[in-house]
Design a protein around this motif. Structure first.
Motif, PDB file in Angstrom:
ATOM      1  N   LEU A   1     -11.810  -3.400  -1.202  1.00  0.00           N
ATOM      2  CA  LEU A   1     -11.974  -2.069  -1.780  1.00  0.00           C
ATOM      3  C   LEU A   1     -12.053  -2.142  -3.299  1.00  0.00           C
ATOM      4  N   VAL A   2     -11.153  -2.879  -3.913  1.00  0.00           N
ATOM      5  CA  VAL A   2     -11.145  -2.988  -5.365  1.00  0.00           C
ATOM      6  C   VAL A   2     -12.412  -3.679  -5.862  1.00  0.00           C
ATOM      7  N   ALA A   3     -12.782  -4.775  -5.219  1.00  0.00           N
ATOM      8  CA  ALA A   3     -13.989  -5.499  -5.632  1.00  0.00           C
ATOM      9  C   ALA A   3     -15.225  -4.607  -5.513  1.00  0.00           C
TER      10      ALA A   3
ATOM     11  N   VAL B   1      -0.617  -0.922  -5.839  1.00  0.00           N
ATOM     12  CA  VAL B   1      -1.178  -1.159  -7.166  1.00  0.00           C
ATOM     13  C   VAL B   1      -1.814  -2.545  -7.163  1.00  0.00           C
ATOM     14  N   ILE B   2      -3.077  -2.627  -7.568  1.00  0.00           N
ATOM     15  CA  ILE B   2      -3.764  -3.915  -7.677  1.00  0.00           C
ATOM     16  C   ILE B   2      -4.333  -4.056  -9.086  1.00  0.00           C
ATOM     17  N   ASP B   3      -4.068  -5.204  -9.695  1.00  0.00           N
ATOM     18  CA  ASP B   3      -4.634  -5.512 -11.008  1.00  0.00           C
ATOM     19  C   ASP B   3      -5.719  -6.569 -10.826  1.00  0.00           C
TER      20      ASP B   3
ATOM     21  N   CYS C   1       0.552  -5.603  -7.742  1.00  0.00           N
ATOM     22  CA  CYS C   1       1.640  -5.400  -8.695  1.00  0.00           C
ATOM     23  C   CYS C   1       2.765  -4.657  -7.998  1.00  0.00           C
ATOM     24  N   GLY C   2       3.848  -4.428  -8.727  1.00  0.00           N
ATOM     25  CA  GLY C   2       4.963  -3.704  -8.142  1.00  0.00           C
ATOM     26  C   GLY C   2       4.604  -2.250  -7.900  1.00  0.00           C
TER      27      GLY C   2
ATOM     28  N   GLU D   1      -3.649   2.468  -6.845  1.00  0.00           N
ATOM     29  CA  GLU D   1      -4.012   2.434  -8.270  1.00  0.00           C
ATOM     30  C   GLU D   1      -4.721   1.132  -8.560  1.00  0.00           C
ATOM     31  N   ILE D   2      -5.881   1.238  -9.190  1.00  0.00           N
ATOM     32  CA  ILE D   2      -6.674   0.069  -9.574  1.00  0.00           C
ATOM     33  C   ILE D   2      -6.520  -0.144 -11.071  1.00  0.00           C
TER      34      ILE D   2
END
Length: 274
Positions: free
Chosen positions: A54-56, A90-92, A77-78, A33-34
């Motif tokens: 990947l997120v970037a 999960v990445i914020d 994140c958790g 989850e982004i």
């Protein structure tokens, strides 16, 4: 627990009726989850590893980020707990200067096969790049282009172990490998490469070639466009929409790059056949 690959028991059945039991190595696939500025943006199925890249890259592909300084930070994140261990799924990401309503308008769910599955309009995915057209004098020998699939394949460490991963490789004009990423999703592999480039301060990716291990789809051409990549090559066929977009935005699109031949579908002027 190694989540990039997993070992599972399997039965190998041969035509002569013999059965062999052994453990097989499979490529990992888990949801990520982004979140952006604390708000959910997307969920994608990916192979764990190089998650920040990947997120970037996804944020570049979605048009949210063009400069590394706009991406203030990223943090895990958790996530779900498996066998007492955080899955880190999960990445914020914190983006500076982003309008508060920009995220709620773009929330999508993607699979490992499709990078634009949450899109409702073709006009929405024809996003404009923040970067100007490629240098007019950028040309490479056909021999350089033809050598890239083998160089990509030689660097696919995870594919050697699993046989089940796509790869994307970024090369310079001499055909030297700059970055390679592997993933169960071809669009994720490309996002990981573009995210690496963003975090290294290399965007726009002028005078580079993107080589992918599978087919050339619309979303991969679009990602190349948004990252400023002038040449994209695939070992398999492009789709008609991929070729249309490449023609429109000025990308040289190559397909069926195998051994001693390659098919150039758009802007062949960048490839020196001699």
């Amino acid at each position: 627990m190694n989540r990039v690959t997993q070992r599972r028991p399997a039965s190998v059945i041969r035509a002569d009726g013999s059965v062999t039991r052994r453990r097989e190595t499979l490529a990992g696939e888990e949801p990520l989850e982004i979140r952006v500025n604390g708000k959910p943006l997307a969920v994608t199925m990916r192979t764990p590893g190089d998650d920040f890249d990947l997120v970037a890259g996804n944020l570049v592909s979605e048009g949210f980020v063009t400069l590394p300084e706009l991406l203030a930070n990223m943090r895990y994140c958790g996530g779900a707990i498996v066998d007492g261990t955080n899955t880190y799924n999960v990445i914020d990401a914190a983006i500076l200067g982003l309008a508060p309503d920009a995220i709620s308008e773009r929330r999508v769910v993607t699979t490992s096969a499709c990078g634009v599955c949450g899109t409702t309009s073709i006009d929405e995915v024809r996003r404009q790049s923040h970067f100007p057209p490629a240098d007019e004098d950028f040309r490479i020998p056909a021999a350089t282009l033809l050598a890239l699939p083998d160089r990509l394949r030689e660097s696919q460490d995870l594919f050697e172990r699993t046989g089940g991963l796509h790869a994307a490789g970024l090369f310079d004009e001499q055909g030297e490998l700059l970055c390679i990423r592997e993933d169960v999703g071809r669009h994720n592999a490309v996002d990981k490469v573009i995210g690496w480039a963003l975090r290294e301060g290399r965007l726009p990716l002028r005078r580079t070639i993107l080589q992918v291990s599978g087919r050339a789809s619309f979303e991969l051409v679009q990602k190349s466009h948004l990252a400023g990549i002038p040449i994209m090559s695939a070992v398999s066929a492009p789709s008609s929409l991929a070729a249309d977009l490449a023609e429109e935005v000025g990308i040289t699109l190559a397909g069926f790059s195998r051994g001693d031949r390659v098919t150039i579908y758009t802007h062949p002027e960048r490839i020196d056949a001699g």
